[in-house]
Design a protein around this motif. Structure first.
Motif, short mmCIF file in Angstrom:
data_model
loop_
_atom_site.label_atom_id
_atom_site.label_comp_id
_atom_site.label_asym_id
_atom_site.label_seq_id
_atom_site.Cartn_x
_atom_site.Cartn_y
_atom_site.Cartn_z
N HIS A 212 -0.99 5.82 2.27
CA HIS A 212 -1.89 6.48 1.32
C HIS A 212 -1.08 7.07 0.17
O HIS A 212 0.09 7.41 0.32
CB HIS A 212 -2.68 7.60 2.01
CG HIS A 212 -3.69 7.09 3.00
ND1 HIS A 212 -4.94 6.66 2.63
CD2 HIS A 212 -3.62 6.94 4.35
CE1 HIS A 212 -5.61 6.26 3.70
NE2 HIS A 212 -4.83 6.42 4.76
N LYS B 4 -5.72 1.82 0.74
CA LYS B 4 -4.93 1.85 1.96
C LYS B 4 -3.86 0.77 1.81
O LYS B 4 -4.08 -0.40 2.07
CB LYS B 4 -5.81 1.58 3.18
CG LYS B 4 -6.88 2.65 3.39
CD LYS B 4 -7.76 2.36 4.59
CE LYS B 4 -8.83 3.44 4.77
NZ LYS B 4 -9.71 3.16 5.93
N GLU C 32 -2.89 -2.06 4.23
CA GLU C 32 -3.89 -3.09 4.53
C GLU C 32 -4.05 -4.08 3.39
O GLU C 32 -4.77 -5.07 3.54
CB GLU C 32 -5.25 -2.43 4.82
CG GLU C 32 -5.25 -1.56 6.07
CD GLU C 32 -6.61 -0.92 6.30
OE1 GLU C 32 -7.54 -1.19 5.50
OE2 GLU C 32 -6.75 -0.15 7.27
#
Length: 593
Positions: free
Chosen positions: A385, A553, A556
């Motif tokens: 993050h 994110k 991902e």
């Protein structure tokens, strides 16, 4: 390779067609990287970062002495504005040159410009020559800055990018303390000119290993069949020039440069002109600059005139890109109204600090912002993050500006002055690197140079605006207040005090407690308060802007890079359906609301 959706295939073909030669070349080089060659490249870049970090710390403290040597200390802000303007306008063409020609070629150009700037500054005999030297210096320094970040984006995935981007700030941990000592030694044993001239020898030598490494890998890529032929081969001179005109978005960049220059320079020059704002040339510059700024977005959005615009319209639809660039703008604008360019002069004059002490206090920000940036980059690597740290940093930064306004006064202790710098430094450290990472996460590999350059350009424009406003305030109020407060027998010589920092800070001639010293301190203190009010106002929008950033994110996301990538377990050979779909979804999400 199978394609699930025909539209994805069209997107891939379109993407490959849009990828410019310089990007293809670095992708080819990336596929031929070895671990050793990457280490050599990064070690050399770190060596260069150490040199440039020390250089900018040394020379920025010497600027007041250089301008005072020409009896023009008030033009410190003008010099800074020139640096800011060139810093802003050089990043777009340098990013484009890196995309069109290649990374090695761009590095060579920046080192050449950097060296010319050093030589001209050292040899200047008047303030005009010294100021014009900033064009070459700023072009080299900022070209190198953008190329370092582009190189990191070429060779790292998103999770590791923040950390490797921060590596080039690590030298500030020691150069901030070494520079004031070096400055004092230079001013004592030689002249301020050597403070500029020595770097014309050091920097080119340090660049050699990087040049050799990039060149060898270009040849290796060619042997392996990865290299792409020059896009200009087999074309006439007219065809080459036409291609460069569109590839570099030459006229668009010219409009941007003209708009920034013509609007900002009069703000610092007008108060020093004979008739101030009644000077017709100043008014003309502002009018033409304003009209040029209005024309610029129309040019950039025209597919006919700017088919390869520096500001890609698709990126301007991203709320993360827009919010991130605005954060950068206000962040640097506030910085250049609070810390630079006049804080060092304020410490020398009002606080009666030595060259070394004033330099150390001024440089606390660089140190205190570097440590948090390293910490936050490691946290990003393991959490995936970035947005939370931007919001936290912006709150601390705004608080720091408020504390500076409250405690930067004539009676402030050294500990108080240092403490305020630490607070804004911590805020800046948590804010700067994550914002850049978020903006880069919104872009493809072809667009990463452009979006990085857009972000850094707006950062520098903010700094130039801050410097211009600082110069306007300083050049307007210091002379006025000196005339108002100085004893009658001294007031007639206010221009000498205003033009030469060594005269204002000379406590032998004007000892503490004397009417002249009290008047000088009062004039500078009241003007500093005005600067800090402006800095506080500039920093205020940063906090709400952070809420518009997309909360990616990073762990991902598919990584939009090619070849050997730090943090990636395998070499990527391009065209990936998941990457295309994910980027399309992110862009759609980012454009919403």
């Amino acid at each position: 390779m199978e394609v699930d959706d025909p539209n994805d295939l069209n997107d891939m073909v379109s993407h490959n067609a849009e990828v410019q030669a310089g990007v293809k070349r670095i992708e080819a080089v990336s596929k031929s990287w070895t671990k050793t060659s990457l280490i050599i490249a990064y070690v050399t870049l770190l060596l260069i970062a150490n040199v440039t970090s020390l250089e900018i710390q040394v020379t920025s403290l010497l600027t007041p002495y250089a301008t005072s040597a020409f009896q023009q200390h008030s033009l410190v802000s003008t010099v800074t504005v020139i640096q800011g303007v060139v810093s802003a306008v050089i990043k777009p063409p340098m990013g484009k040159i890196a995309d069109v020609f290649g990374r090695l070629e761009s590095f060579m150009i920046t080192i050449f410009l950097y060296t010319i700037g050093y030589i001209q500054q050292a040899a200047s005999n008047n303030v005009k020559t010294f100021a014009s030297a900033q064009i070459f210096w700023a072009a080299g320094f900022n070209g190198l800055q953008i190329l370092q970040q582009i190189f990191v984006a070429d060779t790292t995935d998103l999770l590791n990018r923040a950390f490797y981007s921060t590596l080039f700030d690590v030298p500030f941990l020691w150069t901030v303390w070494a520079a004031p000592e070096i400055d004092e030694k230079i001013l004592k044993d030689t002249t301020w000119r050597w403070g500029y001239g020595i770097w014309a020898i050091i920097l080119p030598i340090c660049f050699i290993p990087l040049a050799v490494s990039l060149r060898m890998n270009q040849k290796k890529a060619k042997r392996l069949g990865y290299a792409f032929p020059s896009p200009f081969r087999g074309h006439t001179l007219f065809q080459v020039l036409k291609s460069l005109w569109f590839d570099l978005d030459f006229f668009g960049l010219l409009l941007l440069a003209a708009a920034i220059s013509l609007i900002l320079l009069p703000l610092t020059l007008a108060p020093n002109a004979n008739h101030e704002w009644k000077n017709a040339s100043m008014i003309s510059m502002l009018v033409v600059g304003g009209l040029t700024l209005i024309v610029f977005p129309f040019w950039e959005t025209s597919k006919k005139f700017a088919p390869k615009a520096f500001f890609p319209p698709s990126l301007l639809k991203s709320r993360t890109v827009i919010a991130g660039t605005l954060i950068a703008f206000f962040y640097f604008m506030a910085f250049y109204m609070s810390v630079f360019p006049y804080f060092n002069s304020y410490l020398l004059i009002v606080q009666n600090k030595s060259v070394t002490t004033a330099g150390n206090i001024t440089r606390v920000f660089s140190f205190s912002s570097t440590v948090p940036s390293i910490v936050v980059s490691l946290v990003i690597k393991y959490t995936g993050h970035y947005k939370y740290y931007v919001t936290l940093g912006s709150c601390i930064y705004l608080m720091g500006m408020g504390i500076m306004f409250r405690y930067r006064n004539e009676d402030a202790t050294t500990a108080t002055l240092v403490g305020t710098q630490i607070v804004i430094g911590v805020g800046g450290g948590f804010l700067n690197v994550p914002v850049q990472l978020g903006v880069q996460a919104s872009a493809s590999h072809q667009q990463v140079a452009a979006v990085t350059t857009v972000w850094l350009t707006l950062l520098e424009v903010g700094g130039a605006v801050g410097s211009a406003i600082s110069g306007a305030i300083w050049s307007t109020y210091i002379p006025r207040k000196l005339q108002q407060y100085l004893p009658e027998e001294i007031a007639a010589n206010y221009t000498l005090l205003y033009g030469d920092i060594t005269k204002s800070s000379d406590y032998i001639t004007y000892p503490a407690g004397s009417p002249t010293r009290i008047a000088i301190n009062r004039a500078y203190q009241e003007t500093m308060y005005l600067l800090l009010i402006g800095a506080l106002v500039a920093a205020a929008p940063i906090v709400p802007l952070t809420f518009f950033l997309q909360n990616y994110k990073l762990h991902e996301m598919e990584q939009p890079v090619e070849g050997r990538v730090i943090g990636s377990s395998k070499k990527k050979e391009g065209g990936n359906n998941k990457m295309i779909k994910l980027m399309r979804r992110n862009l759609a999400t980012d454009s919403s609301s």
